[in-house]
Structure formats: structure tokens, C-alpha cells
Design an enzyme around this catalytic site. Structure first.
Site, PDB file in Angstrom:
ATOM      1  N   LYS A  46       1.213 -11.659  12.509  1.00  0.00           N
ATOM      2  CA  LYS A  46       2.088 -11.020  11.050  1.00  0.00           C
ATOM      3  C   LYS A  46       2.696  -9.699  10.067  1.00  0.00           C
ATOM      4  CE  LYS A  46       4.541 -12.800   7.239  1.00  0.00           C
ATOM      5  NZ  LYS A  46       5.758 -10.745   7.241  1.00  0.00           N
ATOM      6  N   GLY A  50      -1.256  -5.657   0.930  1.00  0.00           N
ATOM      7  CA  GLY A  50      -0.260  -6.114   0.138  1.00  0.00           C
ATOM      8  C   GLY A  50      -0.309  -5.770  -1.355  1.00  0.00           C
ATOM      9  N   SER A  51       0.286  -7.342  -2.188  1.00  0.00           N
ATOM     10  CA  SER A  51       0.499  -7.140  -3.648  1.00  0.00           C
ATOM     11  C   SER A  51      -0.509  -7.841  -4.264  1.00  0.00           C
ATOM     12  CB  SER A  51       1.890  -6.996  -3.511  1.00  0.00           C
ATOM     13  OG  SER A  51       2.288  -8.478  -4.177  1.00  0.00           O
ATOM     14  N   VAL A  81       1.808 -11.039  -4.012  1.00  0.00           N
ATOM     15  CA  VAL A  81       1.747 -11.772  -3.178  1.00  0.00           C
ATOM     16  C   VAL A  81      -0.220 -12.255  -2.819  1.00  0.00           C
ATOM     17  CG1 VAL A  81       1.598 -11.750  -0.727  1.00  0.00           C
ATOM     18  CG2 VAL A  81       3.614 -10.835  -1.875  1.00  0.00           C
ATOM     19  N   GLY A  82      -0.751 -11.144  -3.090  1.00  0.00           N
ATOM     20  CA  GLY A  82      -2.060 -11.610  -2.469  1.00  0.00           C
ATOM     21  C   GLY A  82      -2.908 -12.912  -3.468  1.00  0.00           C
ATOM     22  N   GLU A 117      -6.781  -7.166  -0.195  1.00  0.00           N
ATOM     23  CA  GLU A 117      -7.019  -5.861  -0.107  1.00  0.00           C
ATOM     24  C   GLU A 117      -5.216  -5.503  -0.856  1.00  0.00           C
ATOM     25  OE1 GLU A 117      -8.347  -3.273  -0.660  1.00  0.00           O
ATOM     26  OE2 GLU A 117      -9.552  -4.561   0.758  1.00  0.00           O
ATOM     27  N   CYS A 133      -1.572   2.257  -1.065  1.00  0.00           N
ATOM     28  CA  CYS A 133      -2.829   2.187  -2.123  1.00  0.00           C
ATOM     29  C   CYS A 133      -3.421   3.010  -3.340  1.00  0.00           C
ATOM     30  CB  CYS A 133      -2.521   0.096  -1.661  1.00  0.00           C
ATOM     31  SG  CYS A 133      -3.790   0.402  -0.720  1.00  0.00           S
ATOM     32  N   GLU A 136       1.193  -1.109 -11.117  1.00  0.00           N
ATOM     33  CA  GLU A 136       1.428  -0.520  -9.706  1.00  0.00           C
ATOM     34  C   GLU A 136       2.941  -0.412  -9.900  1.00  0.00           C
ATOM     35  OE1 GLU A 136       0.209  -1.869  -5.817  1.00  0.00           O
ATOM     36  OE2 GLU A 136      -0.329   0.112  -5.774  1.00  0.00           O
TER      37      GLU A 136
HETATM   38  C1  UN1 Z   1      -2.840   2.025   2.012  1.00  0.00           C
HETATM   39  O1  UN1 Z   1      -2.137   2.688   0.945  1.00  0.00           O
HETATM   40  O2  UN1 Z   1      -3.249   0.828   1.770  1.00  0.00           O
HETATM   41  O3  UN1 Z   1      -6.975   6.764   2.291  1.00  0.00           O
HETATM   42  C2  UN1 Z   1      -3.897   2.216   2.541  1.00  0.00           C
HETATM   43  C3  UN1 Z   1      -5.617   5.884   2.678  1.00  0.00           C
HETATM   44  C4  UN1 Z   1      -5.541   6.204   3.746  1.00  0.00           C
HETATM   45  C5  UN1 Z   1      -4.810   4.230   3.828  1.00  0.00           C
HETATM   46  C6  UN1 Z   1      -4.207   3.752   2.437  1.00  0.00           C
HETATM   47  N1  UN1 Z   1      -6.242   6.249   4.965  1.00  0.00           N
HETATM   48  O4  UN1 Z   1      -4.703   6.739   2.144  1.00  0.00           O
END
Ligand code: UN1
Length: 509
Positions: free
Chosen positions: A190, A243-244, A247-248, A265, A299, A398
């Protein structure tokens, strides 16, 4: 996501908008309800990238039933053969890198050089995971009993779901789907509703590489209608989500009643520490790239800069100068450094945090506004706050946009304390030439990733990716860890003594 009624061949000017489908049991088909939504170019919202199925539970139920059936055969298909399909897919991704990158920029907004990086990460991950087809090692170990053999082997889990974000719309699906498939699972994918075209291309390539029908199924649509149906489905054994945190948490709660495995994650508030002895220009370059690359929508983005007081004024001035020189615009136009943010809601959230930062007493010294001059899309100026206190909301929450907070500190001890005093623990960096300080930071920064003299972004696929505290729930993706999520250990004992031997009880004879 802009939901529409079913419209086929809708027109903008003279160009028909292409309509795409779900992928279930090796067939491309619309949502059973016939409903659709549009994906739009964030740099130019009048450019509609495509129309996609706004699916719901009926589509999810069909996809899960199909994946459950396909699992019976796929799990028995030898792993090196499963890997051959992935190797073929990796080759196709490499051959089409340029066209895929351009589509990715159009749908997601990141500049072309970064879109190429996103696709390269897919190529790297698919090849890496394919390599596992001939490894996937277990262990053999001596039994405590005579004439008894003991080993552990990795087994697939069953039907697994991958719920992925829009910021790395191809790389993140590859981190999940490639290892899941090589391990022998079947997948419900999804993708984020902001980037369904990129997801469709990903699935098309796996289909072209020869993946059997039903092994990978894609269902597009909203988190409520599609996501919840996946989370509640008793036949989905594992959910891998990026995701956030908000939501996680929902994913985690929804998966609890059916005891699904969940791999989460989530957010980051990633700090770069700059010590007085740092290479100033290197630190500036790393912070600009870490904070404003992908318009801050990683992230791993550098959203806090913790700076020792001696170097603070010079670093601040250079950062502002560089940030102001960045060119905003459409990521396919040459010379553009920063693209738009993903959508209107995201832009509004960033604007809100800029306001909160000022109300809390931080000094806005660069940017802070929507950049209308860059185009009709959702452009936001690279933004820097000065004299930020570690407990201010802009230093704790964040924002997921091109905003970073400069926090002055006296020494390494204070820097480490400030860096760790947040709810997240994804990426961190320290700029120093002092090896003692660097090693202290490596040991004490509470995060999944620490860079020395490099920005907080830029993880490579053969090293584990993930974070501590509220960034995740203890799992890592990519690297050798990639199989840990997507397999179960089976322990096997083979007694060839022809008599009953009792562990922990019988003496060795
Ligand atoms: C993310 O932002 O969810 O290390 C992943 C990094 C990328 C992956 C980011 N290779 O910034």
C-alpha cells in the site's frame, strides 16, 4: 490525496490524464467501488500526474486472499530462483533509471539529482536482497546429546503488508519488498497516496522481471479505507510501516488484537553537533545538505544544529548566507537546489511551526515563508531559527520541512545531553577533528545512526537503518538485518541415536 468520482479520460487542456490500476493476482484492475483519486505534481498543482484507484476493504480482501494462495507455491520456490527474478528487476531499474527519476521528480518534487539517488538506492537494495537468495544463512551448533544434530533455519512468515511513505517513494518500498520476497513471503503493497505512480512503476518492473501472479499485490488508496483493512485482516501476518509516529502508533494498536508482527520506522529530530575545532566550511556544507536536501523531508533530515559557542557566530552567518543562495523551483529545471514540499497540508504544518517558533521566542534569521516566486507549487523557503532553546517545540517536534534550529552549547557534555533529550533517535552527526570527542559521541549519542564529519542523511543499503526510542520499535531495515523482520527462526533437532535422549536430564554416555 484529492478524491474524485470515477473518471476515465478526464482532460486537462488537450492531454488525457492517464488512469492506473491496482495490481492483484497478476492483473491490473480498478477499485471494486470504481472510485478514484488524483496524484498531482507538487511543483505545479495543475499538472495531474495520473488517476488511481481509491480502493477499500473489498480490494484488500481480494488481494490478501490471492497473496495467501500464492504463498503456498512461492515459499517452496527455491530462494536462489526467487533471487534471479530480483536480479532481473535490478537490471531493469538500472536501465530505466533516468526515466524513472524524472517521473519521481514530477510526482514527488525532489530535484532530479536526488530522484536519481532514490532510484539508485532501489537498484542497490534489490541487488543486495537478491544476494541473500544464496546466503540466508542459519546456524548449526552441537547438541548437548550424543548422535543428535541441531540447526536453525530462516522460514518465511506468510502474507506481509508494506505501507510506505512518499518521501522515498521507490527506495523505501524496495527496502521492504525486495527482502520480503527473497525470503519467500507474499506481499500486499500500500503506497502513499501522494506517490502512486512511482509505486506503480515499481510493481510493473517486478512483473516484467517475471514475478509469479499473486506474489506481489498493490492496492492504492487512503490510510483509513485501505490501511485499516490491511491492519485488521487476520491473514496478514506482518506489517512493515514507514511514516509518522502518529500513524505508527495507530498501526501498532490496530495490529495488536491479531498479534501481527509490526516493524515501525518513524520520526526523527536529527542533531548535528558542531564543535569549536570543526572544519567550518565542511560543517556548513553538511548542514545545508542535511537540512534542506529533499526540502527537509527525510526522517534523517538535520532539524537541529547544536553548536559550541566559539564557532557559533561564524557558523550561523555562513549557514544563512548559503541557505539564502539556494535556488527553489521545479526539480526538473536545471540549477534548482530545492523542490517543493509534498502538499498543501504539509506546507500549512510548516507555516504553523514557524509561527510556534517565533511565539516561543526563537529568532527567525532566514526564510520562514511560502516561496511564491518559485512557482505555483508548495514551495517553502529554507528556514533557520537562531538562539533556540532545547525544550522549544521547534527543537522537539518533527516538522518535516526545510526548517532547522540552531542551539548554542558550552561543551561536548552539554551537546550530547541536548542531542539526546528528545523522544526520537534516528540519525546524528558530529563535526570535530578531535578523535576523543568523536568516539565519545559515537558511544553516547542515543540514535540508530551516527556520522562523524558527514551530514545526518545518506544511509547506504548494506548497513542497518533504523532508530532508537520513538523512532521505531526495535527493528532495523536493509543490510544483514533485512531478513530479520521478514523471517522466523525454525529450530531443528535430528536425533540419530535410535533411543530416547532427554535434554537437561540424561548424562552423556
Ligand atoms: C527516510 O527519510 O525515511 O539516509 C529515509 C537517507 C536516505 C534514506 C532516508 N538514504 O537520508
Amino acid at each position: 490525496m484529492v478524491e474524485t468520482q470515477a473518471v476515465v479520460g478526464e482532460k486537462t487542456g488537450s492531454t488525457a490524464i492517464p488512469e492506473f490500476k491496482n495490481f492483484i493476482n497478476g492483473q491490473w484492475k480498478p477499485a471494486k467501488s470504481g472510485r478514484t483519486f488524483q496524484s498531482i505534481n507538487p511543483a505545479n498543482p495543475s499538472d495531474i500526474v495520473g488517476i488511481f484507484p481509491a480502493s477499500d476493504k473489498q480490494d484488500v480482501d481480494e488481494a490478501v486472499a490471492v497473496a495467501k494462495k500464492a504463498y503456498e507455491e512461492w515459499r517452496l520456490y527455491p530462494a536462489p530462483k526467487r533471487a534471479e527474478i530480483l536480479f532481473r528487476a535490478g537490471q531493469i531499474f538500472a536501465e530505466r533509471k533516468e526515466e524513472l527519476s524524472r517521473e519521481l521528480t514530477r510526482e514527488m518534487g525532489k530535484v532530479l539529482a536526488e530522484a536519481r539517488g532514490d532510484i539508485q538506492e532501489v537498484i542497490d537494495m534489490v541487488f543486495y536482497a537478491a544476494g541473500e537468495g544464496r546466503r540466508m544463512f542459519g546456524n548449526t551448533t552441537p547438541s548437548e546429546l550424543k548422535n543428535k544434530f541441531a540447526m536453525s533455519v530462516r522460514m518465511p512468515i506468510g502474507v506481509i503488508a508494506c505501507i510506505t511513505p512518499w518521501n522515498f517513494p521507490m527506495a523505501i518500498p524496495s527496502w521492504k519488498i525486495a527482502p520480503a520476497l527473497v525470503a519467500g513471503n507474499t506481499v500486499i503493497f500500500k503506497p502513499a497516496s501522494d506517490t502512486p505512480l512511482v509505486a506503480t512503476r515499481f510493481v510493473e518492473i517486478l512483473e516484467e522481471a517475471g514475478l509469479p501472479a499473486g506474489v506481489l499485490n498493490m492496492v492504492t488508496g487512503g490510510g483509513g479505507a485501505v490501511g485499516d483493512a490491511i491492519l485488521e485482516h487476520p491473514d496478514v501476518r506482518l506489517v512493515s510501516f514507514t511514516g509518522s509516529c502518529e500513524v505508527g502508533r495507530h498501526v501498532n494498536e490496530k495490529c495488536a488484537p491479531t498479534f501481527k508482527r509490526v516493524s515501525l520506522e518513524m520520526g526523527g529530530k536529527n542533531a548535528t553537533i558542531v564543535m569549536d575545532d570543526a572544519n567550518l566550511d565542511l560543517a556548513v556544507d553538511g548542514i545545508i545538505w542535511g537540512a534542506f536536501g529533499t526540502a527537509g523531508q527525510r526522517c534523517t533530515a538535520t532539524s537541529r544544529v547544536i553548536v559550541q559557542k566559539g564557532i557559533y557566530p561564524k557558523l550561523r552567518d555562513k549557514l544563512v548566507e548559503k541557505a539564502k543562495s539556494l535556488k527553489l523551483g521545479y526539480g526538473l529545471d536545471p540549477g534548482v537546489d530545492v523542490g517543493p514540499v509534498i502538499n498543501e497540508a504539509s506546507l500549512k504544518k510548516i507555516e504553523k511551526y514557524v509561527q510556534i517558533g517565533q511565539e516561543d521566542g526563537a529568532k527567525l534569521i532566514c526564510g520562514g515563508h511560502r516561496a511564491t516566486s518559485a512557482g505555483s507549487g508548495w514551495f517553502f523557503e529554507p528556514t533557520i531559527f537562531d538562539e533556540v532553546k532545547p525544550n522549544m517545540r521547534i527543537a522537539q517536534e518533527e516538522i518535516f520541512g526545510p526548517v532547522t534550529a540552531l542551539i548554542p552549547v558550552s561543551d561536548l557534555k552539554e551537546a550530547l545531553h541536548v542531542a539526546n533529550d528528545i523522544e526520537f533517535g534516528l540519525s546524528t552527526a558530529i563535526y570535530t577533528k578531535n578523535v576523543n570527542q568523536a568516539f565519545e559521541a559515537i558511544r553516547d549519542l542515543d540514535a540508530g545512526i551516527t556520522y562523524v564529519n558527514a551530514p545526518t542523511i545518506g544511509a547506504e543499503v548494506h548497513l542497518p537503518f533504523g532508530g532508537t526510542k520513538n523512532t521505531g520499535n526495535g527493528h532495523r531495515e536493509a543490510a544483514e538485518a533485512c531478513l530479520d523482520i521478514f523471517t522466523e527462526w525454525k529450530t531443528v533437532y535430528i536425533d540419530y541415536s535410535d533411543k530416547l535422549q532427554r535434554a537437561q536430564i540424561d548424562p552423556a554416555e
